[in-house]
Scaffold this motif. Structure first.
Motif, PDB file in Angstrom:
ATOM      1  N   ARG A   1     -18.340  -7.955  50.005  1.00 26.06           N
ATOM      2  CA  ARG A   1     -19.674  -7.952  49.409  1.00 26.06           C
ATOM      3  C   ARG A   1     -20.290  -9.337  49.516  1.00 26.06           C
ATOM      4  N   PHE A   2     -19.514 -10.356  49.192  1.00 29.80           N
ATOM      5  CA  PHE A   2     -20.001 -11.726  49.305  1.00 29.80           C
ATOM      6  C   PHE A   2     -19.647 -12.235  50.677  1.00 29.80           C
ATOM      7  N   ALA A   3     -20.278 -11.618  51.684  1.00 30.14           N
ATOM      8  CA  ALA A   3     -19.933 -11.975  53.053  1.00 30.14           C
ATOM      9  C   ALA A   3     -20.340 -13.402  53.360  1.00 30.14           C
ATOM     10  N   PHE A   4     -21.324 -13.878  52.653  1.00 25.29           N
ATOM     11  CA  PHE A   4     -21.731 -15.270  52.790  1.00 25.29           C
ATOM     12  C   PHE A   4     -21.450 -15.958  51.465  1.00 25.29           C
ATOM     13  N   GLY A   5     -21.127 -17.220  51.541  1.00 19.45           N
ATOM     14  CA  GLY A   5     -20.846 -17.920  50.295  1.00 19.45           C
ATOM     15  C   GLY A   5     -21.402 -19.314  50.298  1.00 19.45           C
ATOM     16  N   LEU A   6     -20.612 -20.197  49.777  1.00  9.23           N
ATOM     17  CA  LEU A   6     -21.002 -21.593  49.616  1.00  9.23           C
ATOM     18  C   LEU A   6     -21.501 -22.196  50.927  1.00  9.23           C
ATOM     19  N   TRP A   7     -20.832 -21.827  51.998  1.00  7.19           N
ATOM     20  CA  TRP A   7     -21.133 -22.495  53.262  1.00  7.19           C
ATOM     21  C   TRP A   7     -22.529 -22.175  53.766  1.00  7.19           C
ATOM     22  N   ILE A   8     -22.886 -20.896  53.665  1.00  8.41           N
ATOM     23  CA  ILE A   8     -24.216 -20.533  54.150  1.00  8.41           C
ATOM     24  C   ILE A   8     -25.272 -21.192  53.276  1.00  8.41           C
ATOM     25  N   PHE A   9     -24.976 -21.231  51.989  1.00  2.63           N
ATOM     26  CA  PHE A   9     -25.890 -21.938  51.089  1.00  2.63           C
ATOM     27  C   PHE A   9     -26.020 -23.393  51.534  1.00  2.63           C
ATOM     28  N   LEU A  10     -24.879 -23.982  51.825  1.00  2.00           N
ATOM     29  CA  LEU A  10     -24.870 -25.382  52.265  1.00  2.00           C
ATOM     30  C   LEU A  10     -25.676 -25.539  53.555  1.00  2.00           C
ATOM     31  N   ASP A  11     -25.418 -24.653  54.499  1.00  2.00           N
ATOM     32  CA  ASP A  11     -26.116 -24.747  55.781  1.00  2.00           C
ATOM     33  C   ASP A  11     -27.619 -24.690  55.591  1.00  2.00           C
ATOM     34  N   LEU A  12     -28.035 -23.705  54.823  1.00  2.09           N
ATOM     35  CA  LEU A  12     -29.462 -23.520  54.642  1.00  2.09           C
ATOM     36  C   LEU A  12     -30.084 -24.714  53.948  1.00  2.09           C
ATOM     37  N   THR A  13     -29.394 -25.217  52.937  1.00  4.53           N
ATOM     38  CA  THR A  13     -29.941 -26.341  52.186  1.00  4.53           C
ATOM     39  C   THR A  13     -29.993 -27.588  53.058  1.00  4.53           C
ATOM     40  N   VAL A  14     -28.870 -27.842  53.712  1.00  4.68           N
ATOM     41  CA  VAL A  14     -28.752 -29.051  54.506  1.00  4.68           C
ATOM     42  C   VAL A  14     -29.775 -29.053  55.638  1.00  4.68           C
ATOM     43  N   ILE A  15     -29.974 -27.886  56.214  1.00  7.63           N
ATOM     44  CA  ILE A  15     -30.933 -27.826  57.315  1.00  7.63           C
ATOM     45  C   ILE A  15     -32.347 -28.020  56.795  1.00  7.63           C
ATOM     46  N   ALA A  16     -32.592 -27.502  55.610  1.00 11.19           N
ATOM     47  CA  ALA A  16     -33.915 -27.713  55.024  1.00 11.19           C
ATOM     48  C   ALA A  16     -34.124 -29.197  54.744  1.00 11.19           C
ATOM     49  N   LEU A  17     -33.096 -29.842  54.220  1.00 10.23           N
ATOM     50  CA  LEU A  17     -33.237 -31.264  53.905  1.00 10.23           C
ATOM     51  C   LEU A  17     -33.342 -32.087  55.184  1.00 10.23           C
ATOM     52  N   GLY A  18     -32.677 -31.598  56.216  1.00  6.05           N
ATOM     53  CA  GLY A  18     -32.724 -32.318  57.488  1.00  6.05           C
ATOM     54  C   GLY A  18     -34.047 -32.159  58.202  1.00  6.05           C
ATOM     55  N   ALA A  19     -34.905 -31.329  57.625  1.00 10.51           N
ATOM     56  CA  ALA A  19     -36.192 -31.082  58.273  1.00 10.51           C
ATOM     57  C   ALA A  19     -37.031 -32.341  58.342  1.00 10.51           C
ATOM     58  N   GLY A  20     -36.658 -33.364  57.558  1.00  7.97           N
ATOM     59  CA  GLY A  20     -37.397 -34.615  57.598  1.00  7.97           C
ATOM     60  C   GLY A  20     -37.456 -35.185  59.002  1.00  7.97           C
ATOM     61  N   ALA A  21     -36.394 -34.944  59.760  1.00  9.70           N
ATOM     62  CA  ALA A  21     -36.338 -35.504  61.102  1.00  9.70           C
ATOM     63  C   ALA A  21     -37.468 -34.960  61.956  1.00  9.70           C
ATOM     64  N   PHE A  22     -37.599 -33.655  61.934  1.00 11.56           N
ATOM     65  CA  PHE A  22     -38.625 -33.084  62.813  1.00 11.56           C
ATOM     66  C   PHE A  22     -40.014 -33.383  62.270  1.00 11.56           C
ATOM     67  N   PHE A  23     -40.122 -33.334  60.955  1.00  8.99           N
ATOM     68  CA  PHE A  23     -41.462 -33.457  60.421  1.00  8.99           C
ATOM     69  C   PHE A  23     -41.964 -34.894  60.540  1.00  8.99           C
ATOM     70  N   THR A  24     -41.084 -35.845  60.309  1.00 10.63           N
ATOM     71  CA  THR A  24     -41.483 -37.238  60.478  1.00 10.63           C
ATOM     72  C   THR A  24     -41.795 -37.508  61.939  1.00 10.63           C
TER      73      THR A  24
END
Lengths: 271, 259, 700, 187, 416
Positions: E52-75
């Protein structure tokens, strides 16, 4: 992804998706290739030194790139965009025309305890150029730089016959475990080399047989510049180097180790 | 290739499960595991990490003793026929809907184990191999050669016993027919159900018993409103079963909330 | 040539660049992916010719016919045989994975003495010596064989051999599914002979806790005819049967007798009973008096079932005849008790179920070879043995089905030096208690006969043929016992003789599975041909017994104490116990699934229904009503300890609103290792029932 | 030093190319000789006169019998025919001991593939040669080559002419059967 | 040796001190590598994820980290395409952060999938209808772009740039950087969106399912917006943090304020869009799939407070702070708001990944919870440690903040 692979079908989705993908990949690699080809060409054209200066110059803080005319107070807050190469500078040419240099002062000037002999021209990288009678020029470190370097641990001078160019590497020196590239003040071919013991470093046959000195500071201009330079060194250090109004003699020892690189970088205009 | 060896028209295999007949004995789950080489549980496995291609859920009317009532609802892959949620999400085409049978197929060999399909499936009919499959020593001799055992790290699920479809097709081919006749191909759970609660057949065939039952009254499908057109129908004459199976989850009581 | 550091860098860069245009990286990428699809540690199914073989399941007495799909001779999947007249293609969850059992990790492959390996011959010699010593010393201790599956040829052999020994006793577990019929036989005057249930024509089954829809009787007979009858389930637990019954009557544990009498009361009061049957009952008046003491209003207080529901149930059952009332108890919870069965038997008689279609019918026994039938030891149920009497006990656990608490067996052992020899295939069940563990062949590994189950409407006979070779060192239990007791014999020979005996009857029909053809036995040709047919997949079924002369009956039994016993039992089993209700406010009610109560191993894939889904509660999982749980300070999913007068055991607690408040339902079943089974803390109540005990529970 | 600085990069490229194109394939595959020297030609030719189906047949249920068991060999080779060493080995080591010959099957599909000979022969009307080539006319059995990493036979996924999944798909696509459902051919 | 690698004109702590700083992070990374190794070698049973919890901490981490890393492209986008030259002060740092975030996410993804050896199948047999395909393609391409963008920074190392060919290449590469920035923007734009679409398309998860435009659900656009808003905020935050830890002035306050302003503007747009989307979802999308929106919040602890927190506490509030010019001049306000923005993005990704899976879909499902195993946490921490390590090394040896030298040369004036 590739037509011909198991299960591949041409659908509009594939066309759009793969079209975009390949475009992106192509753009990325073409850009990379373009940069590589250009780099190769520049490298082959021996433009490395020029590029190095260009890159270094643009990485210098704006304050360090102050125009010579701003230093003398002729203009307000002007930042040089041409890598201190006044030969190409229209403003410089114009100013020179408008206000031809006054008569040179009678005696050697001095700024903050640094002597600036009259018989030479100064480069922003703290070298001087002294035209010799035989048509060559002698290149040496000015007093600030000499005192900073003291007796270098090692010096690597170009071999005679080697071409050097303005703002390219003149020679390299090592001191306190880090290296300094001294910018060449002139274009030309190295005729002979001296060293710290001789008080000069290079004897250069200027390119095209004569010295184009438009980019070099005249002694009268050198004084405000030198004061400014001393100020910069002091800022970098965060404390005064003045000893009763005159700069300490053994500057090379007075600079703390952790500030050495920063001071050299400031003095020799490099990053 | 001559025309007669081609299949005449695509089938739409499906089943109708009579909830009123299901006693929750679990024979379907065992028959399924045996047929499809689903390994026994690892010691650490739980109902959340185990693999049961068909899982019998026990549903309650929500009342307390003695008004409580229970029914058993076997849930396997519902073989969604429309906007199949798992197919479109798989990044590398490890899931497909067979156009000729309507069966949603999962290719463990293609699967990279991203589990996106599991997140997509509202029926929780997909199972991930959290462990390498292990059978007690010697028991690997009892594996069914018609189905390849899966390795860890891939997703698997019910495919209406594809191995049996293969065998039926092979028998049909040996007899010169392109397709098995109705009844020649039946999934293991259907065959094993002691109460014959599951009727399997081609829903596209108007005359099949499955189609007839699916058309009949008292049937429902799980999460019908999602519009995924599952091919597994349920029937019950008990109104509360319909109510519970089609209610929204918000009405569940607090004590059933875990965690 | 000087090689500088930079040159090496350049070389490396060149190598990498060059490698990219060779197959190396790409082939490696492909091959590692292919490798991940072909990991050597993932088992590969055997390849071979696919064939079908027939056998019969011996995992429970139902003896369902089995069609085995074999690959290169090895069974890989089992299924029922639709052509079989009784089992009708049904195979339960246990049976469907029966072919896994020979490879179970708990399998015993070597004789063990006190848990350590010992040579089979040594073990036999030692046990024989002990037997000799018993005889020599003139010990009064008994030599007993506890046969967990009576009626087989092996059982007959045991009985025959034990009859030759002065102290020999042939012992069986308490009668379970046959208990109602056995009790009925006690109510019938004269020799009733074997009785059976005509499930094919019954219209109502009044079940007192019998798991009618959950593996009871022969599942095929019940489940494939589910629409033809209705079920009234009288049971404390909301079992699978209760869930699918037409009516569920939840009653307090241990009050079945009272409820049955209340039904009788209503039947009599409302004249719903079968008058002819009543006329045949010599003690109808006495019975009426006893039943009269249990009006619905009183029973409502005892059983917790409203008086109206009692009346309505009686009317319902009486109004949809033929109806039968069945008891028999629960595979995990134990027998119902003899008095309860007597009361249920009485109900059957009142409903006129005896000797009629859809009721209780007479049948013939499956013939056994004359040599065995003549002079066979009588059958003793284990609870009837005197306590502390057995000096040497053989347990044929190779056919264990239902739970039997070890304490019940232990009581019968002579204190001190009783020797227990368990003949079993697995280190499960009693294996840990036995002095000797003798490895027995498992289902599909040896030839066994499958006689008719206890409640069959007619005699039948089929064979469970061996499909796989047993492991080295395995010995047929009966042959081992014969060897130790000095009786030579090969089981398969005797089975063949029994088949010949069946053939000699000349009655009935033979059904061949492959063709579905049914032919009279007489037309088979010869005993040899009959045998061949049986081994290739066929069964014999006797014809129904005709000439139904209704016998005289005694509703209170033939022994005179029936009324008193009934009254006592009807007052409530629990209240008869000594445990003070104050100290033990709750009732512990164990339950289990047929064949899965821990006495034998289950296929590892049974984890699907236990461990990998919540479909079945595993052993020592306790369900309580949330209100009860809250009152006892429990939380859902917590660990708890149950204590009764007989001891305590750890359980996992689950809240279930379907559980009767005040009751703890604990599953008897495949237990987690090193846990004391809940069976061992149950109140044995004289040895015939352990289905309810006063208890308390707390959280740990 | 300066002058030969340039050769290092191309040298690296060349070394990689050599190793990658020639050394690597040689290393990747493990060749194993067949247990018995068998000549299809001797059996199918004038002398033997056998057809493919005589040994490799479809069973009644449509399954394919594959390589015949030792009893089939024993039918003729109960005692040695001729006096070659290979023949003697066949008789001594296998036939007389009634041991199955552990043939290494070139076309053995991986576990996850379901292939029905019946469908291809009876419905597709393919001849043996269309897929197996002139295997029946060969005189010797070449060694079986196995990919050390994937464990696949080189014939299945390795040789340029090997039958990959693409081969199946192309043919199915041409013939219009098996509309690309993965589980049509996978199990 | 160490000193010869540090750019001139900036001061760095002593090698010893730097080593002391690295050791704990390296230890954490090693522990995480061990955890990840366990998951790779023994399989994902080492995690607490389940069917049921096919995704866990890691996917959360990936999504968050990639969102935070968006500074690179946006800057990069603002600097190279929109020519906001003041952002040059942080572009290098942004690129490193982007690289760290994306490479970390990809590494975790490789551990997260059950069969990493087959990950390339996505390129070989892509299903172009899957959002995950889009994500995979874009992330790998963008990671390549980031690596190429990172290259010139690396080549700018004092020692490396002494090699003339590298120097020249760096120079030429820098000149075409706007092309890469453009490509990066395009890719980033798409996969930030696809990450949102990942959940938005899940018809079977009515909590996450959104109607959309063309093939993209509304979460596609919300993710782009929120990532674009969070990226600059994260750069602001990291710059401040690095500045605090290294006790150096790295960028001018104007630059920080500008980052804050950009974040604020985008955030307010995002908050408005999110609010509209939520209303549409409550009134249209959820009921159409048979669920009333309030039901999704009936499970403790996932109440409606989450919605409030997402939109108001972590959205509107920081947006208002960042849009206020006076508050933008105060580091405290700026950093506080940036923290809120970054936490908000984390919460939003958490809700979409974890809450979506926790909610039952079948009427007889249970609401589930999930606690990550230590192996998952270890791997999670390893990514953070990896990020810190790469960033620390980059900060020490590469010129990440061009203004640092200038600021270091200016005499400190009190009150600055």
């Amino acid at each position: 992804m590739f037509p011909g692979i198991d299960g591949f079908e041409w659908t509009p989705g594939h066309l759009i998706f793969l079209g975009i993908f390949y475009t992106v990949v192509a753009v990325v690699f073409l850009t990379l290739a373009l940069a590589a080809v250009r780099a190769w060409r520049s490298y082959r054209a021996n433009r490395a030194e020029a590029i190095r200066w260009q890159a270094d110059f643009h990485d210098l803080p704006a304050r360090d790139r102050a125009c010579r005319h701003a230093l003398t107070g002729e203009m307000r807050e002007r930042v040089c965009e041409l890598g201190f190469d006044c030969r190409r500078c229209e403003t410089h040419a114009r100013l020179l025309e408008e206000r031809p240099p006054a008569q040179a002062p009678a005696a050697d000037t001095e700024a903050g305890g640094v002597r600036l002999p009259l018989d030479r021209l100064y480069h922003r990288g703290h070298t001087w150029v002294r035209p010799e009678k035989d048509g060559t020029v002698t290149v040496g470190l000015d007093e600030l730089a000499s005192r900073l370097m003291g007796t270098p641990d090692r010096v690597r001078l170009p071999k005679a016959g080697r071409r050097i160019s303005v703002n390219g590497t003149g020679w390299r020196m090592w001191k306190h475990g880090s290296d300094v590239r001294v910018l060449s003040p002139v274009d030309g071919e190295v005729a002979a080399t001296g060293g710290p013991e001789a008080g000069w470093y290079l004897k250069v046959k200027p390119a095209e047989g004569r010295l184009d000195a438009r980019h070099l500071l005249r002694p009268d201009e050198a004084a405000p510049w030198m004061r400014r330079e001393l100020e910069r060194v002091q800022w970098t250090l965060g404390h005064s180097l003045a000893d009763g109004g005159v700069m300490v003699q053994n500057l090379s020892e007075a600079v703390p180790a952790e500030a050495w690189d920063a001071v050299c970088a400031g003095v020799f205009l490099q990053v | 290739m001559t025309m007669d060896t081609k299949r005449k028209r695509p089938a739409r295999y499906g089943m109708v499960i009579d909830v009123d007949r299901c006693t929750g004995c679990g024979a379907c789950m065992i028959a399924c595991a045996v047929e499809n080489n689903v390994p026994p549980a690892q010691p650490e496995a739980t109902d959340r990490t185990g693999i049961t291609w068909v899982r019998v859920y026990q549903i309650h009317n929500g009342a307390s003793f003695p008004e409580n009532r229970t029914a058993f609802v076997p849930v396997m892959c519902q073989q969604c026929g429309h906007q199949t949620p798992c197919v479109s999400v798989c990044p590398q085409q490890a899931v497909d809907v067979d156009r000729e049978t309507g069966i949603v197929g999962q290719m463990p060999q293609r699967c990279l184990g991203c589990r996106y399909c599991m997140a997509a499936c509202p029926y929780h009919a997909r199972y991930f191999n959290w462990w390498d499959p292990v059978w007690p020593k010697g028991m690997e001799r009892t594996l069914n050669p018609a189905v390849a055992p899966r390795m860890r790290g891939v997703v698997e699920k019910c495919n209406f016993c594809q191995g049996r479809l293969h065998a039926a097709r092979e028998r049909a081919a040996a007899a010169g027919r392109a397709e098995p006749k109705p009844g020649e191909y039946v999934p293991a759970c259907v065959e094993a159900c002691p109460t014959a609660a599951i009727t399997f057949g081609d829903l596209a065939d108007e005359n099949s018993a499955a189609a007839e039952q699916a058309r009949g009254g008292n049937t429902f499908r799980l999460l019908q409103k999602l519009g995924t057109e599952p091919k597994v129908y349920y029937r019950s004459s008990r109104p509360w079963v319909h109510q519970v199976a089609q209610q929204d989850f918000g009405r569940r009581k607090k004590e059933e909330i875990r965690g | 040539m000087k090689v500088g550091r930079r040159d090496l860098f350049k070389f490396a860069a060149g190598s990498v660049a060059g490698l990219a245009i060779t197959p190396v990286p790409w082939k490696l990428l492909e091959d590692t992916a292919l490798w991940s699809q072909n990991w050597s540690w993932i088992p590969r199914p055997p390849r071979g010719e696919i064939g079908t073989k027939f056998t019969a399941c011996t995992l429970c007495p139902a003896g369902c016919a089995v069609r085995a799909r074999c690959v290169g001779g090895q069974p890989v999947a089992l299924a029922g045989v639709a052509e079989h007249p009784a089992t009708r293609g049904v195979l339960c969850a246990l049976g469907l994975a029966g072919h896994h059992l020979p490879y179970h990790p708990l399998r015993v492959r070597q004789a063990l003495r006190g848990g350590r390996p010992v040579g089979l011959d040594t073990a036999a010699a030692e046990i024989a010596a002990a037997l000799v010593e018993m005889r020599r010393s003139g010990s009064k201790n008994l030599v007993a064989v506890l046969d967990e599956r009576p009626g087989r040829t092996a059982s007959w052999l045991y009985r025959r051999w034990l009859a030759d020994m002065p102290q020999g006793r042939y012992v069986t577990p308490p009668e379970r599914e046959g208990a109602t019929l056995a009790a009925l036989a006690e109510l019938i005057e004269g020799d009733a002979g074997p009785l059976g249930l005509d499930l094919e024509r019954v219209r109502t089954i009044l079940s007192f806790g019998a798991p009618v829809l959950d593996g009871w009787s022969t599942p095929g007979r019940v489940l494939r005819r589910r629409e033809r009858f209705q079920i009234v389930q009288v049971e404390t637990r909301y079992s699978r049967t209760a869930a699918l019954a037409d009516q569920w009557v939840p009653i307090r544990p241990g009050t079945e007798a009272a409820f049955a009498l209340a039904l009788a009361h209503v039947l009599i009061e409302e004249r719903l009973y079968d008058e002819a049957a009543a006329r045949r009952a010599g003690d109808f008046a006495a019975y009426r008096k006893v039943a009269g003491e249990f009006p619905p209003e009183r029973v409502a207080g005892l059983s917790g079932v409203a008086a109206e529901q009692v009346i309505q149930t009686a009317r319902l059952v009486a109004g949809r005849r033929p109806a039968i009332a069945v008891g028999g108890g629960d595979p995990g919870g134990g027998p119902l008790g003899r008095e309860e069965e007597m009361a249920i038997g009485g109900l059957n008689l009142l409903l006129g179920g005896l000797e009629r279609d859809g009721g209780i019918v007479r049948r013939r026994a499956v013939p056994a070879p004359k040599e065995l039938e003549a002079g066979a030891a009588p059958v003793t149920e284990i609870q009837d043995l005197p306590n502390g009497s057995v000096g040497l006990l053989f347990i044929d656990a190779s056919a264990a089905v239902d739970a039997l608490p070890w304490r019940l067996v232990e009581q019968k052992l002579a204190s001190g030096k009783a020797l227990v020899v368990s003949l079993a295939a697995y280190r499960a069940g009693y294996a840990g208690h036995a002095d000797y563990l003798i490895p027995a062949p498992m289902y599909l590994e040896s030839l066994q006969d499958v006689p008719a189950p206890a409640d069959a409407a007619e005699a039948s006979f089929s064979l469970s043929t061996a499909l796989v070779a047993p492991p080295q060192g395995v010995v047929e239990p009966v042959e081992f016992v014969g060897r130790v007791t000095g009786n030579a014999g090969t089981l398969s020979d005797w089975i063949k003789r029994r088949a010949a005996a069946v053939y000699r009857t000349g009655r009935g029909t033979v059904t061949t599975y492959t063709t579905g053809k049914v032919e009279p036995l007489a037309e088979v040709g010869s005993a040899e041909k009959f045998w061949n047919a049986l081994t290739e997949g066929a069964c014999w079924q006797d014809e129904r017994v005709g000439g139904r002369a209704a016998p005289g009956v005694a509703l209170l039994g033939r022994h005179g104490d029936g009324a008193a016993r009934l009254r006592r039992a009807a007052a409530g089993r629990l209240d008869a116990g000594e445990a003070p209700a104050g100290q033990y406010p709750l009732v512990l009610a164990p339950f289990g699934w047929r064949g899965a109560t821990g006495n034998t191993a289950l296929s590892p894939v049974m984890s699907k229904v236990y461990q990998e889904s919540g479909l079945r509660r595993a052993g020592n999982q306790a369900a309580v009503h949330p209100a009860t749980g809250a009152a006892c300070g429990l939380t859902d999913g917590c660990r708890g300890v149950i204590e009764t007068q007989c001891g305590s055991c750890g359980v996992a607690v689950f809240f279930d609103p379907a559980v009767m408040p005040g009751v703890i339902q604990v599953a008897v079943g495949p237990e987690p290792p090193r846990t004391r089974s809940v069976l061992e803390v149950c109140d044995l109540e004289g040895g015939c029932s352990w289905r309810a005990a006063r208890a308390r529970i707390w959280k740990v | 030093m300066k002058s030969n600085g340039r050769i290092w990069f191309p040298a690296g490229v060349l070394v990689s190319l050599g190793l990658g194109w020639f050394g690597f394939p040689a290393m990747l595959y493990r060749a194993e000789p067949q247990p018995v020297a068998f000549s299809h030609k001797a059996h199918t030719g004038q002398k033997g006169g056998m057809k493919c189906e005589d040994c490799h047949a479809l069973r009644e249920d449509g399954s394919f019998s594959g390589i015949p068991g030792i009893e089939k060999c024993a039918g003729c080779h109960a005692s040695a025919i001729g006096s070659t060493a290979a023949e003697k080995r066949l008789v001594d080591e296998y036939v007389s001991q009634n041991r199955e010959i552990p043939w290494l099957v070139y076309a053995r599909q991986p576990e996850n593939v379901w292939f029905s000979h019946a469908a291809h022969i009876k419905l597709g009307k393919l001849t043996c040669e269309q897929c197996h080539g002139e295997h029946g006319k060969t005189d010797t059995l070449r060694p079986y080559e196995e990919d050390r990493i994937s464990g696949y036979s080189r014939d299945v996924r390795g040789n340029p002419g090997g039958k990959k999944m693409k081969t199946c798909e192309d043919c199915h696509g041409r013939c219009g059967v098996g509309q690309q459902g993965c589980l049509d051919c996978h199990k | 040796m160490d000193r010869a690698l540090i750019s001139r004109g900036v001061r760095r702590c002593s090698p010893r001190q730097f080593l002391l700083w690295l050791v704990p992070w390296a230890a954490l990374a090693a522990f995480g590598a061990y955890s990840a190794g366990l998951c790779l070698v023994r399989g994902l049973n080492q995690t607490n994820m389940d069917n049921r919890f096919a995704f866990g901490l890691w996917i959360f981490l990936d999504l968050t980290v990639i969102a935070l890393g968006a500074g690179a492209f946006f800057t990069g986008f603002l600097l190279y395409i929109l020519k906001r030259h003041e952002l040059k002060a942080v572009i290098n740092s942004a690129v490193v952060i982007g690289f760290v975030c994306y490479s970390g996410a990809v590494v975790v993804l490789m551990v997260d999938v059950g069969q990493p050896l087959r990950a390339w199948f996505t390129f070989w047999h892509p299903n172009v209808h899957s959002m995950l395909t889009e994500v995979t393609f874009c992330i790998t391409c963008y990671l390549t772009v980031l690596a190429i963008e990172y290259l010139p920074i690396l080549l700018k190392n004092r020692k490396i740039r002494q090699v003339p060919s590298f120097l020249v290449f760096e120079f030429e590469l820098h000149k075409v950087m706007y092309v890469l920035a453009g490509v990066g923007t395009f890719l980033s734009f798409f996969h930030q969106g696809s990450l949102g679409g990942l959940y938005g398309v899940l018809r079977g998860r009515p909590f996450a399912f959104r109607e959309g435009f063309a093939i993209w659900p509304s979460t596609f656009f919300l993710f782009i917006l929120s990532a674009a808003a969070a990226g600059p905020a994260f750069i602001l935050l990291t710059t401040w943090l690095v500045s605090k830890i290294s006790r150096k002035r790295l960028v001018k306050l104007e630059v920080m304020a500008e980052l804050g302003r950009i974040s604020g503007v985008l955030l307010i747009v995002y908050v408005l869009a999110k609010a509209v989307d939520t209303l549409v979802w409550i009134n249209e999308t959820a009921p159409a799939t048979g669920f009333a929106a309030h039901q999704f919040y009936a499970w403790r602890p996932f109440g409606t407070w989450i919605l409030f927190a997402e939109i108001v506490v972590f959205g509107l509030a920081p947006a208002l702070v960042l849009l206020d010019e006076k508050k933008r001049q105060r580091t405290g306000w700026l950093v506080g708001a940036a923290v809120l923005v970054c936490s908000g993005i984390g919460l939003n990704r958490f809700v979409l990944t974890i809450q979506t899976l926790a909610l039952p879909t079948l009427p007889f499902d249970a609401f589930l919870s999930y606690t990550p195993s230590w192996q998952e946490v270890g791997t999670f921490l390893a990514v953070i440690a990896y990020g810190v390590l790469v960033y620390s090394l980059s900060f020490r040896y590469l010129p990440l903040f061009p203004q640092e030298r200038e600021l270091a040369e200016v005499p400190r004036v009190s009150g600055d």
